[in-house]
Design a protein around this motif. Sequence first.
Motif, short mmCIF file in Angstrom:
data_model
loop_
_atom_site.label_atom_id
_atom_site.label_comp_id
_atom_site.label_asym_id
_atom_site.label_seq_id
_atom_site.Cartn_x
_atom_site.Cartn_y
_atom_site.Cartn_z
N VAL A 43 0.86 -1.18 0.00
CA VAL A 43 0.00 0.00 0.00
C VAL A 43 0.89 1.23 0.00
N ILE A 44 0.69 2.09 -1.00
CA ILE A 44 1.43 3.34 -1.09
C ILE A 44 0.46 4.46 -0.73
N ILE A 45 0.78 5.21 0.31
CA ILE A 45 -0.07 6.32 0.74
C ILE A 45 0.57 7.60 0.20
N ALA A 46 -0.12 8.23 -0.75
CA ALA A 46 0.39 9.43 -1.40
C ALA A 46 -0.66 10.53 -1.27
N MET A 47 -0.69 11.20 -0.14
CA MET A 47 -1.75 12.17 0.14
C MET A 47 -1.39 13.59 -0.32
N GLN A 48 -0.36 13.73 -1.12
CA GLN A 48 0.01 15.06 -1.60
C GLN A 48 -0.86 15.48 -2.77
N VAL A 54 3.64 14.46 -8.88
CA VAL A 54 4.50 14.35 -10.05
C VAL A 54 5.94 14.05 -9.62
N PHE A 55 6.39 14.69 -8.56
CA PHE A 55 7.75 14.47 -8.08
C PHE A 55 7.92 13.09 -7.44
N SER A 56 6.85 12.47 -6.97
CA SER A 56 6.96 11.14 -6.35
C SER A 56 6.81 10.01 -7.36
N ILE A 74 -3.21 4.73 -2.25
CA ILE A 74 -4.23 5.55 -1.60
C ILE A 74 -3.79 6.99 -1.80
N CYS A 75 -4.61 7.75 -2.51
CA CYS A 75 -4.17 9.09 -2.88
C CYS A 75 -5.30 10.10 -2.79
N ASN A 76 -4.92 11.34 -2.91
CA ASN A 76 -5.84 12.46 -2.95
C ASN A 76 -6.58 12.43 -4.30
N PRO A 77 -7.88 12.72 -4.34
CA PRO A 77 -8.60 12.70 -5.62
C PRO A 77 -7.99 13.62 -6.68
N SER A 78 -7.38 14.72 -6.25
CA SER A 78 -6.79 15.63 -7.23
C SER A 78 -5.56 15.04 -7.91
N ARG A 84 -3.47 7.27 -12.20
CA ARG A 84 -4.24 6.41 -13.09
C ARG A 84 -3.62 6.40 -14.50
N TYR A 85 -3.10 7.52 -14.94
CA TYR A 85 -2.50 7.63 -16.26
C TYR A 85 -1.13 6.93 -16.32
N VAL A 86 -0.30 7.15 -15.30
CA VAL A 86 1.06 6.61 -15.32
C VAL A 86 1.09 5.13 -14.95
N PHE A 87 0.22 4.72 -14.02
CA PHE A 87 0.21 3.32 -13.56
C PHE A 87 -1.17 2.71 -13.75
N PRO A 88 -1.57 2.41 -14.98
CA PRO A 88 -2.94 1.87 -15.20
C PRO A 88 -3.11 0.46 -14.67
N GLN A 89 -2.02 -0.26 -14.40
CA GLN A 89 -2.11 -1.66 -14.01
C GLN A 89 -2.30 -1.88 -12.52
#
Length: 95
Positions: A43-48, A54-56, A74-78, A84-89
């Motif tokens: 699980v990767i939590i990316a709440m930025q 983009v930097f992560s 798990i990320c911020n909706p923004s 979704r674009y970079v990691f579609p899988q």
Amino acid sequence: MIFTKLVKKYKVLDRLIIRIFSIVIILIRYLVKKEEMPSGKIVIIAMQRLGDAVFSLDAINSIVHFHKQNIVIICNPSSGDIFRYVFPQIGRAHV
């Protein structure tokens, strides 16, 4: 600037901030463990926000290439669209 001066001046405030962040991390660990996940899932939590997301991307890309599967972000909706674009899988859960 003023906040950092206060933290340096009062060691109790510094310890209080560390304690609060420790409690937040314990709560996140508890919530992630609460859902039953198959073993080996990452699980990767990316709440930025979008700019920091983009930097992560390079760091997350390294994780994805090393593990190949069973990854959830798990990320911020923004910032969800960029993931979704970079990691579609990989699976995602937006917060």
